[in-house]
Write a protein that holds these residues in place. Structure first.
Motif, PDB file in Angstrom:
ATOM      1  N   GLY A  15       0.796  -1.211   0.000  1.00  0.00           N
ATOM      2  CA  GLY A  15       0.000   0.000   0.000  1.00  0.00           C
ATOM      3  C   GLY A  15       0.834   1.269   0.000  1.00  0.00           C
ATOM      4  N   GLY A  16       2.124   1.125   0.223  1.00  0.00           N
ATOM      5  CA  GLY A  16       3.011   2.271   0.268  1.00  0.00           C
ATOM      6  C   GLY A  16       3.485   2.722  -1.100  1.00  0.00           C
ATOM      7  N   SER A  17       4.385   3.684  -1.091  1.00  0.00           N
ATOM      8  CA  SER A  17       4.882   4.280  -2.343  1.00  0.00           C
ATOM      9  C   SER A  17       6.404   4.373  -2.325  1.00  0.00           C
ATOM     10  N   LEU A  18       6.957   4.356  -3.518  1.00  0.00           N
ATOM     11  CA  LEU A  18       8.382   4.615  -3.726  1.00  0.00           C
ATOM     12  C   LEU A  18       8.535   5.356  -5.049  1.00  0.00           C
ATOM     13  N   ARG A  19       9.582   6.144  -5.148  1.00  0.00           N
ATOM     14  CA  ARG A  19       9.915   6.764  -6.438  1.00  0.00           C
ATOM     15  C   ARG A  19      11.331   6.364  -6.812  1.00  0.00           C
ATOM     16  N   LEU A  20      11.437   5.715  -7.940  1.00  0.00           N
ATOM     17  CA  LEU A  20      12.739   5.346  -8.485  1.00  0.00           C
ATOM     18  C   LEU A  20      13.236   6.433  -9.420  1.00  0.00           C
ATOM     19  N   SER A  21      14.546   6.607  -9.421  1.00  0.00           N
ATOM     20  CA  SER A  21      15.182   7.551 -10.342  1.00  0.00           C
ATOM     21  C   SER A  21      16.245   6.820 -11.142  1.00  0.00           C
ATOM     22  N   CYS A  22      16.467   7.305 -12.341  1.00  0.00           N
ATOM     23  CA  CYS A  22      17.516   6.750 -13.191  1.00  0.00           C
ATOM     24  C   CYS A  22      18.234   7.917 -13.853  1.00  0.00           C
ATOM     25  N   ALA A  23      19.484   8.118 -13.492  1.00  0.00           N
ATOM     26  CA  ALA A  23      20.278   9.215 -14.039  1.00  0.00           C
ATOM     27  C   ALA A  23      21.120   8.710 -15.200  1.00  0.00           C
ATOM     28  N   ALA A  66      -2.296   2.564 -13.753  1.00  0.00           N
ATOM     29  CA  ALA A  66      -3.085   3.281 -12.742  1.00  0.00           C
ATOM     30  C   ALA A  66      -2.416   3.290 -11.373  1.00  0.00           C
ATOM     31  N   ARG A  67      -1.303   2.550 -11.206  1.00  0.00           N
ATOM     32  CA  ARG A  67      -0.585   2.585  -9.924  1.00  0.00           C
ATOM     33  C   ARG A  67       0.795   3.230 -10.087  1.00  0.00           C
ATOM     34  N   PHE A  68       1.432   2.984 -11.246  1.00  0.00           N
ATOM     35  CA  PHE A  68       2.766   3.508 -11.506  1.00  0.00           C
ATOM     36  C   PHE A  68       2.691   4.634 -12.535  1.00  0.00           C
ATOM     37  N   THR A  69       3.595   5.598 -12.399  1.00  0.00           N
ATOM     38  CA  THR A  69       3.689   6.687 -13.370  1.00  0.00           C
ATOM     39  C   THR A  69       5.147   6.902 -13.760  1.00  0.00           C
ATOM     40  N   ILE A  70       5.409   6.872 -15.051  1.00  0.00           N
ATOM     41  CA  ILE A  70       6.751   7.152 -15.557  1.00  0.00           C
ATOM     42  C   ILE A  70       6.797   8.604 -16.007  1.00  0.00           C
ATOM     43  N   SER A  71       7.913   9.261 -15.725  1.00  0.00           N
ATOM     44  CA  SER A  71       8.108  10.637 -16.153  1.00  0.00           C
ATOM     45  C   SER A  71       9.594  10.857 -16.369  1.00  0.00           C
ATOM     46  N   ARG A  72       9.933  12.028 -16.884  1.00  0.00           N
ATOM     47  CA  ARG A  72      11.348  12.320 -17.133  1.00  0.00           C
ATOM     48  C   ARG A  72      11.593  13.812 -17.039  1.00  0.00           C
ATOM     49  N   SER A  73      12.856  14.137 -16.752  1.00  0.00           N
ATOM     50  CA  SER A  73      13.327  15.513 -16.815  1.00  0.00           C
ATOM     51  C   SER A  73      14.538  15.518 -17.723  1.00  0.00           C
ATOM     52  N   ASN A  74      14.393  16.087 -18.896  1.00  0.00           N
ATOM     53  CA  ASN A  74      15.516  16.110 -19.834  1.00  0.00           C
ATOM     54  C   ASN A  74      16.573  17.133 -19.435  1.00  0.00           C
ATOM     55  N   THR A  75      16.197  18.091 -18.598  1.00  0.00           N
ATOM     56  CA  THR A  75      17.208  19.045 -18.109  1.00  0.00           C
ATOM     57  C   THR A  75      18.097  18.382 -17.053  1.00  0.00           C
ATOM     58  N   LYS A  76      17.545  17.375 -16.378  1.00  0.00           N
ATOM     59  CA  LYS A  76      18.310  16.655 -15.362  1.00  0.00           C
ATOM     60  C   LYS A  76      18.822  15.308 -15.846  1.00  0.00           C
ATOM     61  N   THR A  78      17.239  12.585 -16.314  1.00  0.00           N
ATOM     62  CA  THR A  78      16.733  11.612 -15.354  1.00  0.00           C
ATOM     63  C   THR A  78      15.333  11.151 -15.747  1.00  0.00           C
ATOM     64  N   VAL A  79      15.102   9.860 -15.570  1.00  0.00           N
ATOM     65  CA  VAL A  79      13.762   9.295 -15.735  1.00  0.00           C
ATOM     66  C   VAL A  79      13.323   8.748 -14.383  1.00  0.00           C
ATOM     67  N   TYR A  80      12.025   8.864 -14.117  1.00  0.00           N
ATOM     68  CA  TYR A  80      11.473   8.494 -12.819  1.00  0.00           C
ATOM     69  C   TYR A  80      10.396   7.427 -12.980  1.00  0.00           C
ATOM     70  N   LEU A  81      10.196   6.686 -11.916  1.00  0.00           N
ATOM     71  CA  LEU A  81       9.069   5.764 -11.842  1.00  0.00           C
ATOM     72  C   LEU A  81       8.429   5.939 -10.471  1.00  0.00           C
ATOM     73  N   GLN A  82       7.287   6.603 -10.455  1.00  0.00           N
ATOM     74  CA  GLN A  82       6.527   6.752  -9.220  1.00  0.00           C
ATOM     75  C   GLN A  82       5.641   5.531  -9.042  1.00  0.00           C
ATOM     76  N   MET A  83       5.813   4.836  -7.939  1.00  0.00           N
ATOM     77  CA  MET A  83       5.083   3.597  -7.692  1.00  0.00           C
ATOM     78  C   MET A  83       4.197   3.783  -6.472  1.00  0.00           C
ATOM     79  N   ASN A  84       2.902   3.708  -6.674  1.00  0.00           N
ATOM     80  CA  ASN A  84       1.920   3.842  -5.597  1.00  0.00           C
ATOM     81  C   ASN A  84       1.154   2.540  -5.405  1.00  0.00           C
ATOM     82  N   SER A  85       0.497   2.432  -4.278  1.00  0.00           N
ATOM     83  CA  SER A  85      -0.312   1.242  -3.973  1.00  0.00           C
ATOM     84  C   SER A  85       0.476  -0.043  -4.231  1.00  0.00           C
ATOM     85  N   LEU A  86       1.675  -0.075  -3.717  1.00  0.00           N
ATOM     86  CA  LEU A  86       2.553  -1.215  -3.976  1.00  0.00           C
ATOM     87  C   LEU A  86       2.008  -2.500  -3.367  1.00  0.00           C
TER      88      LEU A  86
END
Length: 123
Positions: A15-23, A66-76, A78-86
């Motif tokens: 039920g918790g959350s984590l955010r992964l980053s990839c540089a 509907a539980r995970f969201t991928i996003s990115r910052s091209n200035t950084k 970095t790509v992210y993976l927000q994981m909710n309702s684990l």
């Protein structure tokens, strides 16, 4: 050559959350579609999510939609993976990868990989 370094994994309760980053090391990061895959013990590596270079399109496995969201910052770079309702079944080593051609849902379409980060979800 693209070097990828994941971070953000850890132990979390169901039920918790984590955010992964990839540089990424490369200045041309924005040209790459990026993906996240995972591999659980005794199982094959599976697709989780992907995002195109400009962030305009995203793709998800049905199991995380509907539980995970991928996003990115091209200035950084970095790509992210927000994981909710684990869930406990999300426990795996998570890898980010840079797409080099083919179908975004298949790992053989990615030519560059990070070393992975462990995600453990307790019940």
């Amino acid at each position: 050559q693209v070097q990828l370094v994941e971070s953000g994994g850890g132990l979390v309760q169901a039920g918790g959350s984590l955010r992964l980053s990839c540089a990424a090391s490369r200045r041309t990061f924005s040209r790459f579609t990026m993906g996240w895959f995972r591999q659980a013990p005794g199982k094959e590596r599976e697709f989780v999510a992907a995002i195109t270079g400009n962030g305009g399109s995203t793709y998800y496995a049905d199991s995380v939609k509907a539980r995970f969201t991928i996003s990115r910052s091209n200035t950084k770079n970095t790509v992210y993976l927000q994981m909710n309702s684990l869930k406990p079944e999300d426990t795996a080593i998570y890898y980010c990868a840079a797409f080099t051609g083919g179908d975004v849902y298949y790992d053989h379409s990615y030519g560059y990989w990070g070393q992975g980060t462990q995600v453990t979800v307790s019940s």
